[in-house]
Motif scaffolding. Structure first.
Motif, PDB file in Angstrom:
ATOM      1  N   ALA A 183       0.776  -1.028   0.434  1.00  0.00           N
ATOM      2  CA  ALA A 183       0.038   0.390   0.356  1.00  0.00           C
ATOM      3  C   ALA A 183       1.299   1.028   0.471  1.00  0.00           C
ATOM      4  CB  ALA A 183      -0.730  -0.402   1.275  1.00  0.00           C
ATOM      5  N   SER A 184       2.092   1.466   0.696  1.00  0.00           N
ATOM      6  CA  SER A 184       3.166   2.412   0.935  1.00  0.00           C
ATOM      7  C   SER A 184       3.445   2.816  -0.422  1.00  0.00           C
ATOM      8  CB  SER A 184       3.772   1.786   1.828  1.00  0.00           C
ATOM      9  OG  SER A 184       3.258   2.468   2.680  1.00  0.00           O
ATOM     10  N   HIS A 185       4.526   1.585  -1.738  1.00  0.00           N
ATOM     11  CA  HIS A 185       4.551   2.067  -2.748  1.00  0.00           C
ATOM     12  C   HIS A 185       3.213   2.492  -3.703  1.00  0.00           C
ATOM     13  CE1 HIS A 185       6.521   0.568  -5.933  1.00  0.00           C
ATOM     14  NE2 HIS A 185       6.270   0.192  -6.474  1.00  0.00           N
ATOM     15  N   GLU A 186       2.171   1.164  -3.690  1.00  0.00           N
ATOM     16  CA  GLU A 186       0.944   2.245  -4.543  1.00  0.00           C
ATOM     17  C   GLU A 186       0.870   3.496  -4.650  1.00  0.00           C
ATOM     18  OE1 GLU A 186      -0.063   0.779  -6.894  1.00  0.00           O
ATOM     19  OE2 GLU A 186       0.945  -1.181  -6.535  1.00  0.00           O
ATOM     20  N   LEU A 187       0.838   3.829  -2.815  1.00  0.00           N
ATOM     21  CA  LEU A 187       0.915   5.262  -2.246  1.00  0.00           C
ATOM     22  C   LEU A 187       1.956   6.867  -3.047  1.00  0.00           C
ATOM     23  CD1 LEU A 187      -1.299   4.474   0.810  1.00  0.00           C
ATOM     24  CD2 LEU A 187      -2.293   5.277  -0.998  1.00  0.00           C
ATOM     25  N   ARG A 188       3.033   5.860  -2.763  1.00  0.00           N
ATOM     26  CA  ARG A 188       4.005   6.912  -2.780  1.00  0.00           C
ATOM     27  C   ARG A 188       3.685   7.243  -4.563  1.00  0.00           C
ATOM     28  NH1 ARG A 188       7.637   3.972  -0.849  1.00  0.00           N
ATOM     29  NH2 ARG A 188       7.854   2.868  -2.078  1.00  0.00           N
ATOM     30  N   THR A 189       3.291   6.343  -5.571  1.00  0.00           N
ATOM     31  CA  THR A 189       3.847   6.590  -7.064  1.00  0.00           C
ATOM     32  C   THR A 189       2.708   7.588  -7.675  1.00  0.00           C
ATOM     33  OG1 THR A 189       4.228   3.727  -7.696  1.00  0.00           O
ATOM     34  CG2 THR A 189       3.399   5.137  -8.866  1.00  0.00           C
ATOM     35  N   PRO A 190       1.992   7.240  -7.102  1.00  0.00           N
ATOM     36  CA  PRO A 190       0.793   9.129  -7.558  1.00  0.00           C
ATOM     37  C   PRO A 190       1.062  10.127  -6.807  1.00  0.00           C
ATOM     38  CG  PRO A 190      -0.528   7.400  -6.671  1.00  0.00           C
ATOM     39  CD  PRO A 190       0.618   6.175  -6.641  1.00  0.00           C
ATOM     40  N   VAL A 191       1.759   9.896  -6.472  1.00  0.00           N
ATOM     41  CA  VAL A 191       1.916  11.337  -5.721  1.00  0.00           C
ATOM     42  C   VAL A 191       3.156  11.900  -5.989  1.00  0.00           C
ATOM     43  CG1 VAL A 191       2.714  12.054  -2.999  1.00  0.00           C
ATOM     44  CG2 VAL A 191       1.395  10.667  -3.215  1.00  0.00           C
ATOM     45  N   ALA A 192       3.630  10.563  -6.530  1.00  0.00           N
ATOM     46  CA  ALA A 192       5.374  10.692  -6.511  1.00  0.00           C
ATOM     47  C   ALA A 192       5.510  11.785  -8.370  1.00  0.00           C
ATOM     48  CB  ALA A 192       6.442   9.597  -6.783  1.00  0.00           C
ATOM     49  N   ALA A 214      -0.791  20.165 -17.716  1.00  0.00           N
ATOM     50  CA  ALA A 214      -0.116  19.835 -16.081  1.00  0.00           C
ATOM     51  C   ALA A 214      -2.015  19.727 -14.904  1.00  0.00           C
ATOM     52  CB  ALA A 214       0.875  20.874 -15.362  1.00  0.00           C
ATOM     53  N   LEU A 215      -2.612  20.272 -15.262  1.00  0.00           N
ATOM     54  CA  LEU A 215      -3.944  20.065 -14.117  1.00  0.00           C
ATOM     55  C   LEU A 215      -4.963  19.246 -14.669  1.00  0.00           C
ATOM     56  CD1 LEU A 215      -4.441  23.922 -13.364  1.00  0.00           C
ATOM     57  CD2 LEU A 215      -4.043  22.466 -11.822  1.00  0.00           C
ATOM     58  N   ARG A 216      -4.698  18.919 -15.895  1.00  0.00           N
ATOM     59  CA  ARG A 216      -5.679  17.396 -16.107  1.00  0.00           C
ATOM     60  C   ARG A 216      -4.922  15.977 -15.438  1.00  0.00           C
ATOM     61  NH1 ARG A 216      -6.992  19.404 -22.263  1.00  0.00           N
ATOM     62  NH2 ARG A 216      -9.163  20.983 -21.678  1.00  0.00           N
ATOM     63  N   GLU A 217      -3.275  16.400 -16.242  1.00  0.00           N
ATOM     64  CA  GLU A 217      -3.009  15.138 -15.827  1.00  0.00           C
ATOM     65  C   GLU A 217      -2.437  14.388 -13.836  1.00  0.00           C
ATOM     66  OE1 GLU A 217       0.978  16.116 -17.291  1.00  0.00           O
ATOM     67  OE2 GLU A 217       0.668  15.710 -19.428  1.00  0.00           O
ATOM     68  N   VAL A 218      -2.961  15.457 -13.222  1.00  0.00           N
ATOM     69  CA  VAL A 218      -2.600  15.985 -11.793  1.00  0.00           C
ATOM     70  C   VAL A 218      -4.363  15.556 -11.140  1.00  0.00           C
ATOM     71  CG1 VAL A 218      -2.624  17.165  -9.865  1.00  0.00           C
ATOM     72  CG2 VAL A 218      -0.153  17.490 -11.192  1.00  0.00           C
ATOM     73  N   ASN A 219      -5.203  15.691 -11.971  1.00  0.00           N
ATOM     74  CA  ASN A 219      -6.349  15.840 -11.981  1.00  0.00           C
ATOM     75  C   ASN A 219      -6.495  13.708 -12.081  1.00  0.00           C
ATOM     76  OD1 ASN A 219      -9.046  16.241 -11.503  1.00  0.00           O
ATOM     77  ND2 ASN A 219      -9.115  14.845 -13.033  1.00  0.00           N
ATOM     78  N   ALA A 220      -6.282  13.365 -13.563  1.00  0.00           N
ATOM     79  CA  ALA A 220      -5.915  11.804 -13.418  1.00  0.00           C
ATOM     80  C   ALA A 220      -5.375  11.044 -12.314  1.00  0.00           C
ATOM     81  CB  ALA A 220      -5.565  11.755 -14.880  1.00  0.00           C
ATOM     82  N   GLU A 221      -4.288  11.452 -11.628  1.00  0.00           N
ATOM     83  CA  GLU A 221      -3.253  10.792 -10.454  1.00  0.00           C
ATOM     84  C   GLU A 221      -3.958  11.465  -9.360  1.00  0.00           C
ATOM     85  OE1 GLU A 221      -0.469   8.841 -10.785  1.00  0.00           O
ATOM     86  OE2 GLU A 221      -1.001   8.967 -13.085  1.00  0.00           O
ATOM     87  N   ALA A 222      -4.539  12.046  -8.903  1.00  0.00           N
ATOM     88  CA  ALA A 222      -5.607  11.992  -7.926  1.00  0.00           C
ATOM     89  C   ALA A 222      -6.662  11.759  -8.089  1.00  0.00           C
ATOM     90  CB  ALA A 222      -5.940  13.976  -7.905  1.00  0.00           C
ATOM     91  N   GLU A 223      -7.588  11.290  -9.282  1.00  0.00           N
ATOM     92  CA  GLU A 223      -8.357  10.120  -9.617  1.00  0.00           C
ATOM     93  C   GLU A 223      -8.266   8.824  -8.658  1.00  0.00           C
ATOM     94  OE1 GLU A 223     -11.881   9.035 -12.398  1.00  0.00           O
ATOM     95  OE2 GLU A 223     -10.514  10.757 -12.975  1.00  0.00           O
ATOM     96  N   ARG A 224      -6.663   8.284 -10.068  1.00  0.00           N
ATOM     97  CA  ARG A 224      -6.231   7.309 -10.021  1.00  0.00           C
ATOM     98  C   ARG A 224      -5.924   6.905  -7.840  1.00  0.00           C
ATOM     99  NH1 ARG A 224      -0.834   4.752 -10.616  1.00  0.00           N
ATOM    100  NH2 ARG A 224      -0.853   2.781 -10.446  1.00  0.00           N
ATOM    101  N   LEU A 225      -5.684   8.070  -7.492  1.00  0.00           N
ATOM    102  CA  LEU A 225      -5.010   8.013  -6.285  1.00  0.00           C
ATOM    103  C   LEU A 225      -6.018   7.634  -5.204  1.00  0.00           C
ATOM    104  CD1 LEU A 225      -3.086   8.088  -3.811  1.00  0.00           C
ATOM    105  CD2 LEU A 225      -2.870  10.532  -4.125  1.00  0.00           C
TER     106      LEU A 225
END
Length: 403
Positions: A183-192, A214-225
């Motif tokens: 879980a730590s690894h999976e959470l670290r990946t989108p944050v990074a 950039a905001l769209r990419e951040v939004n996609a990663e935040a959705e995945r997170l």
């Protein structure tokens, strides 16, 4: 009367009488006994009569009267023999025996104490080992096990139960450590990824278009997170038995139809054909949202691992007392070595591709937890290069023993 003197023990005396109660012979000490006169009458009635009487010396004696009978030509009682026994000899022997017991009692107590201590020590030795093992387990060493006695007794059962408990605890803590690490690894990946995007965007003077990208990419990663955090939360609730769900009748054929209609555009975008090939009417009792999530996880897995031009088929069938939802694809398949692990948390047969498609390795694991919570199961049949078929089986009508 006897023609020679009789040798009579000092504690015995006797008297012989005929049927008329005339005394034929009496030993010298017999008159010292106070013998009731009716004893002779009782014996003449062919009854043996034992009594205890008082003697002239103040002690008690046991007296028995025996009828003397002739069997032929017809049974006839012609006399009575009365024997008296004083307790003198018995008292002497009893005193000697009492003295022996009195002297040997302390020795017997000491020997009994040592014997009991030895037996108790031997009997409680396995329990002592269990106590030591439990203390080491409390300190964090969950590999502790205790020897199982050969005797099939309560200690044997207790040792087996202790070892089984230790084995389950060891596996549970191992799963927990692995879960936390994954879980730590999976959470670290989108944050990074989010941090790298924002660092790049802030490094220079981005244009409006660069900022929006950039905001769209951040939004996609935040959705995945967000999806990952929700999955982790559901996993934690399932482990604690706090996985809440609503119970209501659910038409599986309607659910599969709705899922297929919502996924068809995504399948066409990837160059895939998605079809519903069978729809038996089947009703189960469960949580509609969780059942939809199970089927969506199976369909999403098929979408991610089926190359462009492939085929995905959905079906609902009734087999016995179960409703079976099958999701088949013509994808890359699953190796036999991986099939036993695909429902484990964070397990990926193809880690790189799963991350590329946004997978977290929790979809099938969470689907399996939801299926078990509904009293059902998920099975898989797969061949490498030919595709896979995942089958969800749920009881029809009502679900017993639901979590």
């Amino acid at each position: 009367p006897p023609t020679a003197p009789l040798v009579i023990p000092p504690d015995l005396s006797f008297r012989l009488q005929d049927a008329a109660k005339t005394t034929l012979y009496v030993s010298p000490t017999f008159p010292l006994q106070y013998v009731p006169n009716n004893l002779t009458d009782i014996s003449l009635e062919n009854r043996i009569s034992p009594v205890t009487v008082r003697t002239a010396t103040g002690v008690y004696a046991d007296v028995v009267s025996y009828p003397i009978e002739e069997k032929s030509p017809q049974p006839t009682i012609f006399g009575v023999l009365q024997i008296a026994r004083t307790p003198a000899a018995t008292t002497t022997s009893d005193r000697g025996l009492s003295l022996i017991f009195l002297l040997s009692y302390p020795l017997l107590v000491v020997l009994g104490g040592f014997g009991s201590y030895a037996l108790a020590t031997r009997a409680f030795r396995p329990i002592h080992r269990m106590t030591q093992a439990a203390r080491k387990m409390a300190e964090g060493d969950l590999r502790q096990r205790v020897p199982v006695p050969l005797a099939r007794d309560d200690i044997h059962t207790l040792a087996n139960a202790f070892n089984e408990m230790a084995e389950r605890l060891d596996k549970a803590f191992a799963r927990q450590r692995r879960f936390v690490a994954d879980a730590s690894h999976e959470l670290r990946t989108p944050v990074a990824v989010i941090r790298n995007m924002t660092d790049v965007a802030l490094a220079g003077e981005p244009t409006r278009e660069d900022a929006i990208t950039a905001l769209r990419e951040v939004n996609a990663e935040a959705e995945r997170l967000s999806r990952l955090i929700n999955a982790l939360l559901n996993m934690a609730r399932a482990d604690d038995g706090r996985l809440t769900s609503e119970r209501e009748p659910v038409r599986m054929d309607h659910v599969v139809t709705d899922v297929a209609e919502s996924v068809v555009p995504l399948a066409e975008e990837r160059g895939l054909t998605l079809s519903v090939i069978r729809l038996d009417e089947a009703t189960v009792v469960g949580d509609t949202t969780q059942i939809i999530q199970i089927i969506m996880s199976l369909v999403d897995n098929a979408l991610n691992y089926t190359p462009s031009g492939g085929q995905i088929n959905l079906s609902v069938s009734v087999v016995g007392n179960e409703a079976c939802v099958a999701v088949s694809d013509t994808g890359i398949g699953i190796a036999p070595a991986d099939q036993a692990h695909i429902f484990e948390r964070f397990y990926r047969a193809d880690a790189a591709r799963a991350r590329a498609t946004g997978g977290s390795g929790l979809g099938l694991a969470l689907a399996s937890e939801f299926a078990r919570a509904h009293g059902g199961s998920i099975t898989v049949l797969s061949r490498v290069g030919q595709g896979s078929t995942f089958t969800l089986s749920l009881p029809l009508g009502h679900l017993a023993n639901q979590a």
